[in-house]
Structures are given as C-alpha cells and as structure tokens.
Design an enzyme around this catalytic site. Structure first.
Site, PDB file in Angstrom:
ATOM      1  N   GLY A  12      -0.822   3.037  -1.261  1.00  0.00           N
ATOM      2  CA  GLY A  12      -0.158   1.842  -1.789  1.00  0.00           C
ATOM      3  C   GLY A  12      -0.730   0.560  -1.204  1.00  0.00           C
ATOM      4  N   ASP A  59       4.920  15.629  -1.108  1.00  0.00           N
ATOM      5  CA  ASP A  59       5.675  14.721  -1.983  1.00  0.00           C
ATOM      6  C   ASP A  59       7.045  14.525  -1.355  1.00  0.00           C
ATOM      7  OD1 ASP A  59       5.534  14.187  -5.408  1.00  0.00           O
ATOM      8  OD2 ASP A  59       7.349  13.757  -4.251  1.00  0.00           O
ATOM      9  N   LEU A  81       6.450   4.801   4.278  1.00  0.00           N
ATOM     10  CA  LEU A  81       6.218   3.686   3.350  1.00  0.00           C
ATOM     11  C   LEU A  81       6.254   4.152   1.896  1.00  0.00           C
ATOM     12  CD1 LEU A  81       3.212   1.945   5.192  1.00  0.00           C
ATOM     13  CD2 LEU A  81       5.655   1.789   5.669  1.00  0.00           C
ATOM     14  N   THR A 126      14.311  -2.951   3.135  1.00  0.00           N
ATOM     15  CA  THR A 126      13.944  -4.081   2.279  1.00  0.00           C
ATOM     16  C   THR A 126      15.048  -5.126   2.185  1.00  0.00           C
ATOM     17  OG1 THR A 126      13.702  -4.641  -0.067  1.00  0.00           O
ATOM     18  CG2 THR A 126      14.640  -2.517   0.398  1.00  0.00           C
ATOM     19  N   GLU A 128      16.003  -6.313  -0.414  1.00  0.00           N
ATOM     20  CA  GLU A 128      16.781  -6.025  -1.627  1.00  0.00           C
ATOM     21  C   GLU A 128      18.165  -5.466  -1.294  1.00  0.00           C
ATOM     22  OE1 GLU A 128      16.348  -6.264  -5.149  1.00  0.00           O
ATOM     23  OE2 GLU A 128      14.844  -7.708  -4.519  1.00  0.00           O
ATOM     24  N   TYR A 151      17.101   0.501  -7.096  1.00  0.00           N
ATOM     25  CA  TYR A 151      16.144   0.490  -5.980  1.00  0.00           C
ATOM     26  C   TYR A 151      16.858   0.101  -4.684  1.00  0.00           C
ATOM     27  CZ  TYR A 151      12.440  -1.356  -2.919  1.00  0.00           C
ATOM     28  OH  TYR A 151      11.624  -1.630  -1.843  1.00  0.00           O
ATOM     29  N   LYS A 155      17.670   2.380  -1.334  1.00  0.00           N
ATOM     30  CA  LYS A 155      17.134   1.947  -0.033  1.00  0.00           C
ATOM     31  C   LYS A 155      18.255   1.739   0.986  1.00  0.00           C
ATOM     32  CE  LYS A 155      12.537   1.429  -0.327  1.00  0.00           C
ATOM     33  NZ  LYS A 155      11.556   1.853   0.674  1.00  0.00           N
ATOM     34  N   HIS A 181       6.318  -9.014   0.752  1.00  0.00           N
ATOM     35  CA  HIS A 181       5.006  -9.289   1.340  1.00  0.00           C
ATOM     36  C   HIS A 181       3.933  -8.816   0.365  1.00  0.00           C
ATOM     37  CE1 HIS A 181       6.794  -5.608   2.927  1.00  0.00           C
ATOM     38  NE2 HIS A 181       5.593  -5.083   2.810  1.00  0.00           N
TER      39      HIS A 181
HETATM   40  P1  NAP Z   1       3.479   0.519  -3.090  1.00  0.00           P
HETATM   41  O1  NAP Z   1       2.192  -0.225  -3.093  1.00  0.00           O
HETATM   42  O2  NAP Z   1       4.200   0.715  -4.367  1.00  0.00           O
HETATM   43  O3  NAP Z   1       3.196   1.936  -2.425  1.00  0.00           O
HETATM   44  C1  NAP Z   1       4.162   2.947  -2.471  1.00  0.00           C
HETATM   45  C2  NAP Z   1       3.494   4.278  -2.212  1.00  0.00           C
HETATM   46  O4  NAP Z   1       4.503   5.290  -2.282  1.00  0.00           O
HETATM   47  C3  NAP Z   1       2.416   4.659  -3.206  1.00  0.00           C
HETATM   48  O5  NAP Z   1       1.243   4.976  -2.494  1.00  0.00           O
HETATM   49  C4  NAP Z   1       2.980   5.873  -3.900  1.00  0.00           C
HETATM   50  O6  NAP Z   1       2.037   6.859  -4.156  1.00  0.00           O
HETATM   51  C5  NAP Z   1       3.914   6.430  -2.852  1.00  0.00           C
HETATM   52  N1  NAP Z   1       4.911   7.325  -3.457  1.00  0.00           N
HETATM   53  C6  NAP Z   1       5.650   7.095  -4.562  1.00  0.00           C
HETATM   54  N2  NAP Z   1       6.409   8.166  -4.842  1.00  0.00           N
HETATM   55  C7  NAP Z   1       6.133   9.106  -3.901  1.00  0.00           C
HETATM   56  C8  NAP Z   1       6.563  10.426  -3.672  1.00  0.00           C
HETATM   57  N3  NAP Z   1       7.446  11.029  -4.476  1.00  0.00           N
HETATM   58  N4  NAP Z   1       6.064  11.090  -2.606  1.00  0.00           N
HETATM   59  C9  NAP Z   1       5.134  10.503  -1.786  1.00  0.00           C
HETATM   60  N5  NAP Z   1       4.681   9.261  -1.962  1.00  0.00           N
HETATM   61  C10 NAP Z   1       5.165   8.559  -3.009  1.00  0.00           C
HETATM   62  O7  NAP Z   1       4.519  -0.167  -2.073  1.00  0.00           O
HETATM   63  P2  NAP Z   1       4.213  -1.158  -0.837  1.00  0.00           P
HETATM   64  O8  NAP Z   1       4.273  -2.544  -1.329  1.00  0.00           O
HETATM   65  O9  NAP Z   1       3.053  -0.660  -0.075  1.00  0.00           O
HETATM   66  O10 NAP Z   1       5.544  -0.956   0.026  1.00  0.00           O
HETATM   67  C11 NAP Z   1       5.615   0.027   1.049  1.00  0.00           C
HETATM   68  C12 NAP Z   1       7.070   0.351   1.311  1.00  0.00           C
HETATM   69  O11 NAP Z   1       7.765  -0.827   1.719  1.00  0.00           O
HETATM   70  C13 NAP Z   1       7.846   0.874   0.094  1.00  0.00           C
HETATM   71  O12 NAP Z   1       8.767   1.817   0.572  1.00  0.00           O
HETATM   72  C14 NAP Z   1       8.568  -0.351  -0.425  1.00  0.00           C
HETATM   73  O13 NAP Z   1       9.729   0.009  -1.132  1.00  0.00           O
HETATM   74  C15 NAP Z   1       8.877  -1.058   0.877  1.00  0.00           C
HETATM   75  N6  NAP Z   1       9.007  -2.508   0.791  1.00  0.00           N
HETATM   76  C16 NAP Z   1       8.010  -3.239   0.232  1.00  0.00           C
HETATM   77  C17 NAP Z   1       8.123  -4.613   0.199  1.00  0.00           C
HETATM   78  C18 NAP Z   1       7.030  -5.466  -0.376  1.00  0.00           C
HETATM   79  O14 NAP Z   1       7.267  -6.651  -0.598  1.00  0.00           O
HETATM   80  N7  NAP Z   1       5.838  -4.932  -0.577  1.00  0.00           N
HETATM   81  C19 NAP Z   1       9.255  -5.250   0.752  1.00  0.00           C
HETATM   82  C20 NAP Z   1      10.240  -4.457   1.352  1.00  0.00           C
HETATM   83  C21 NAP Z   1      10.097  -3.089   1.378  1.00  0.00           C
HETATM   84  P3  NAP Z   1       0.992   6.810  -5.371  1.00  0.00           P
HETATM   85  O15 NAP Z   1      -0.099   5.935  -4.856  1.00  0.00           O
HETATM   86  O16 NAP Z   1       0.638   8.221  -5.501  1.00  0.00           O
HETATM   87  O17 NAP Z   1       1.710   6.236  -6.548  1.00  0.00           O
HETATM   88  P1  GDP Z   2      10.967  -7.853  -6.051  1.00  0.00           P
HETATM   89  O1  GDP Z   2      11.473  -9.045  -5.315  1.00  0.00           O
HETATM   90  O2  GDP Z   2      10.748  -6.670  -5.160  1.00  0.00           O
HETATM   91  O3  GDP Z   2      11.747  -7.513  -7.259  1.00  0.00           O
HETATM   92  O4  GDP Z   2       9.446  -8.255  -6.473  1.00  0.00           O
HETATM   93  P2  GDP Z   2       8.823  -8.687  -7.877  1.00  0.00           P
HETATM   94  O5  GDP Z   2       7.506  -9.290  -7.550  1.00  0.00           O
HETATM   95  O6  GDP Z   2       8.820  -7.560  -8.847  1.00  0.00           O
HETATM   96  O7  GDP Z   2       9.802  -9.821  -8.427  1.00  0.00           O
HETATM   97  C1  GDP Z   2      10.048 -10.993  -7.736  1.00  0.00           C
HETATM   98  C2  GDP Z   2      10.880 -11.944  -8.597  1.00  0.00           C
HETATM   99  O8  GDP Z   2      10.072 -12.396  -9.691  1.00  0.00           O
HETATM  100  C3  GDP Z   2      12.115 -11.291  -9.217  1.00  0.00           C
HETATM  101  O9  GDP Z   2      13.195 -12.188  -9.162  1.00  0.00           O
HETATM  102  C4  GDP Z   2      11.698 -11.061 -10.665  1.00  0.00           C
HETATM  103  O10 GDP Z   2      12.766 -11.044 -11.596  1.00  0.00           O
HETATM  104  C5  GDP Z   2      10.842 -12.306 -10.868  1.00  0.00           C
HETATM  105  N1  GDP Z   2       9.966 -12.196 -12.056  1.00  0.00           N
HETATM  106  C6  GDP Z   2       9.887 -13.101 -13.060  1.00  0.00           C
HETATM  107  N2  GDP Z   2       9.050 -12.683 -14.002  1.00  0.00           N
HETATM  108  C7  GDP Z   2       8.565 -11.492 -13.594  1.00  0.00           C
HETATM  109  C8  GDP Z   2       7.629 -10.574 -14.163  1.00  0.00           C
HETATM  110  O11 GDP Z   2       7.088 -10.764 -15.233  1.00  0.00           O
HETATM  111  N3  GDP Z   2       7.361  -9.459 -13.427  1.00  0.00           N
HETATM  112  C9  GDP Z   2       7.954  -9.212 -12.221  1.00  0.00           C
HETATM  113  N4  GDP Z   2       7.629  -8.127 -11.535  1.00  0.00           N
HETATM  114  N5  GDP Z   2       8.852 -10.065 -11.676  1.00  0.00           N
HETATM  115  C10 GDP Z   2       9.148 -11.181 -12.345  1.00  0.00           C
END
Ligand code: NAP
Ligand code: GDP
Length: 327
Positions: A12, A59, A81, A126, A128, A151, A155, A181
């Site tokens: 990811g 998985d 993650l 998160t 969220e 979601y 979480k 992030h």
């Molecule tokens: P991401 O890019 O969507 O990566 C998520 C990873 O989880 C992917 O590699 C995916 O694998 C893997 N995955 C999905 N389903 C799975 C399963 N059944 N078994 C094993 N692996 C699985 O997310 P990210 O942005 O790196 O975020 C990392 C973590 O932080 C997530 O838990 C997310 O919810 C949490 N988080 C993210 C943010 C943010 O802003 N990025 C903020 C708060 C919390 P595939 O590559 O095979 O699809």
């Molecule tokens: P989230 O905060 O984890 O839901 O991250 P997202 O990047 O998916 O969305 C951030 C914010 O952007 C949320 O309030 C969404 O509703 C808003 N948003 C507005 N338009 C879009 C769109 O076209 N795609 C996504 N992903 N988010 C959008």
C-alpha cells in the site's frame, strides 16, 4: 542479531515508507501480501526496496494464515497497516470492510497472543473514529468517538480490541490514531491523489475536467513519510499507549485544489473542476484537525513536510509519471 518486523499492507502507501524506514535502521522486514496472479510492487519499486523485503503470503480475513505466519516468523514488532482503507466505498462493501478492518485485527492479535506474545503490536487507527465529534476545533486522544462510516466503525472495533489485549493479557499493543497522510504513493481513489493526478493531466493536455463530490470538507493532511516514524517510535517506548498523529493544520478540498493548480500555474481552475454527486458520501465527516501534543511530548515526534510542500511534491511526481504519455 537484526531486529525483525512484520508489516501487513506492504504493497500500500504506508507499508513501503515504513519498510524503507525500518530497513535503514537495520531491520529484517517481512511483508504480508495477499495471493495475486500479478502482484503490484509499484510502490515498493518506487522506493527501490522490493528485493529487500521478505514476503509472506496470507490474508487478514484468513485466521489460519496469520497463525502460520506469526508462528514461523515470530517478529519482534508487528505493524498492522493492512485494511480496506477507502472510506468512500465502505458503504458498498461494508461486510468486507468489517471482516478486514475489524475481525482481521482480532485474528492477528489472537495469533500473536498464542504464538509470539512478546511481539509489540501497532494498529493503524484513524481520525475517522472521531466522525463529527468536533466540527470546528482540535481532536485529541480524549475526544469522543462518533464514527460516520462502516470504515470508521470497523476501525473503532479494532481500536478497542487493541486496548483490550493490552489490558487483558498485558500485551504491548498501541493504536496510532493517524489523521490523513498522503504522498506520491497514495492510492488514486483518495481525493489528494485524484486531484494531483488530474491537475498534471490537465496541464499536459491529457484530461479536460476533474469531477469531485464536494470542495467543502476539511482534512488535516500530512506527509506519509513523516507519519511512519511515529509508528516506529510508539513501539520503542517503555509502555504501550495510544497516540494522535497529525499536522495540526486543516485545509478544505478547495484549498488543496487551489494549491495543486497553483503548482502548474493555472489560476482559473474553476473552469476545470465540476461537482459530481456520484462522489458524495451517504454521511460525511466535515472537519478533521488533530492535536498531536502527546506524540510531540512523549515520542518527540514532529511532522516535517508542510501542506504546500506536500501538494508540490505530489503534483511534481504526477507530472513526472505522466510525461512519457505526452506525444
Ligand atoms: P492502502 O494504501 O490502501 O494500503 C492498504 C493495504 O492493505 C494494501 O496493501 C492492501 O493490499 C492491504 N489489504 C487489504 N485487504 C487486505 C487483506 N484482506 N489482507 C491483507 N492485506 C490487505 O492504505 P494506507 O494509506 O497505506 O494506510 C495504511 C493503514 O493506515 C490502513 O489500515 C488505513 O486504514 C490506515 N490509515 C490510513 C490513513 C491515511 O490517510 N493514509 C489515515 C489513518 C489510517 P493490496 O495491495 O493487496 O490491495
Ligand atoms: P478520507 O478522509 O479517508 O475519506 O479520505 P479521502 O481522500 O477519500 O476524502 C477526503 C475528503 O474529500 C472527504 O470529505 C471526501 O468526501 C472529500 N471528497 C470530495 N470529492 C471527492 C472525490 O471525488 N473522491 C474522494 N475520495 N473524496 C472526495
């Protein structure tokens, strides 16, 4: 002896940044990946670390695979993650979201308890989970939890289960309550990458318009490369605990759009952006802004990359990626 870490979600966004960070510290890094006919190593390739990862197949929805991996690897640190991480789709695939983001965490914690109880555990929680509990101010570890999406609800289950294993069995388990992030490795569905990719395409003449669900919601956006350091620091403390990790600044989607078009010198961006209700969510989180004082004071962690630097980094990376498509 090298320290060992297992990272779920290795393909990811955060997985590769964390892996790179741990490899630089001399860790042996195991990456859990699902079975694929054609796995996508793109993000690991981008950082040039694919060959440095020891991949293990499993998985989060398959309890027995987690038992086998934990039994065989016995990592000193586990960073969970892996997730169905896209809020927007979590209504349509709510069962899968629950199975991966909630039950998957329970399975992993059970596997650790049984086969490697001294492993330290990081759970990717998160912002969220807060939902709209404070629509115009800061959120910290003591703010109320009012998730607004399948979601966020899944979480929140994982958040409490992580605490429950700590309290019930004395395990070293931590929640990192991370605010949004982003990075050039961010999935294309998320609003920031969707915007920077579209802005680069529009600049290069590869796309006419960008369709968004709303411009009004606000997020506390930081750089993923900074945030993985906080994950690591949580597991190096004397005692396990839960921490908010955030930049402290909040910006609207409109601000992000404006900043991204600004990078390519387009000021009349309203002509290129339209609202498409298809991208609207059944329930929205309007405003997220974190107070990371506890992480700053206890972990000595601070974000480095500013909002403007982040937007510029992402637009420039997309321009570079797309340049070869220009005839
Ligand atoms: P991401 O890019 O969507 O990566 C998520 C990873 O989880 C992917 O590699 C995916 O694998 C893997 N995955 C999905 N389903 C799975 C399963 N059944 N078994 C094993 N692996 C699985 O997310 P990210 O942005 O790196 O975020 C990392 C973590 O932080 C997530 O838990 C997310 O919810 C949490 N988080 C993210 C943010 C943010 O802003 N990025 C903020 C708060 C919390 P595939 O590559 O095979 O699809
Ligand atoms: P989230 O905060 O984890 O839901 O991250 P997202 O990047 O998916 O969305 C951030 C914010 O952007 C949320 O309030 C969404 O509703 C808003 N948003 C507005 N338009 C879009 C769109 O076209 N795609 C996504 N992903 N988010 C959008």
């Amino acid at each position: 002896m090298k320290k060992t870490a297992l990272i779920t979600g290795i393909l990811g966004q955060d997985g590769p940044y964390l892996a790179q960070f741990l490899l630089e510290k001399g860790y042996k890094v195991y990456g859990l990946m699902r079975r694929y006919s054609n796995p996508n190593y793109g993000n690991l390739e981008y950082l040039g670390i694919t060959k440095d990862i020891d991949f293990v197949e499993g998985d989060l929805t398959d309890e027995s695979s987690l038992y086998t991996i934990i039994k065989n690897v016995r990592p000193q640190e586990v960073y969970n993650l892996g997730a169905q991480s896209f809020v927007g789709q979590s209504w349509e695939i709510s069962k899968l979201t629950t199975e991966v983001n909630a039950l998957g965490v329970l399975y992993l914690l059970n596997a650790i308890k049984q086969f490697s109880p001294t492993s330290k555990f990081y759970q990717a929680s998160t912002s969220e989970i807060f939902g709209n509990s404070n629509v115009d101010g800061f959120l910290d570890e003591n703010s109320p939890f009012k998730p607004r999406s399948p979601y966020g609800i899944a979480k929140l289950y994982a958040y409490w289960m992580t605490i429950n294993f700590r309290e019930s069995y004395g395990m070293f388990t931590c929640n990192g309550i991370l605010f949004n992030h982003e990075s050039p490795l961010r999935g294309i569905q998320f609003v920031t990458r969707k915007i920077t990719d579209a802005v680069a395409r529009i600049k290069l003449g590869l796309q006419d318009k960008l369709y968004l669900g709303t411009l009004d919601t606000k997020r506390d956006w930081g750089f993923a490369g900074d945030y993985v350091e906080a994950m690591y620091l949580m597991l190096q403390q004397e005692n396990p605990d839960d921490y908010v990790v955030a930049s402290g600044s909040t910006h609207s989607v409109r601000d992000f759009v404006d900043a991204a078009f600004n990078v390519v010198g387009i000021s009349d961006w309203e002509n290129y952006v339209a609202i498409d209700p298809q991208h609207k969510r059944p329930a929205e989180v309007f405003h997220l802004q974190g107070n990371a004082k506890k992480a700053e004071e206890t972990l000595n962690w601070k974000p480095r990359v500013t909002f403007e630097e982040l937007v510029t980094m992402m637009v420039e990376a997309d321009l570079k990626r797309l340049q070869p498509q220009v005839k």
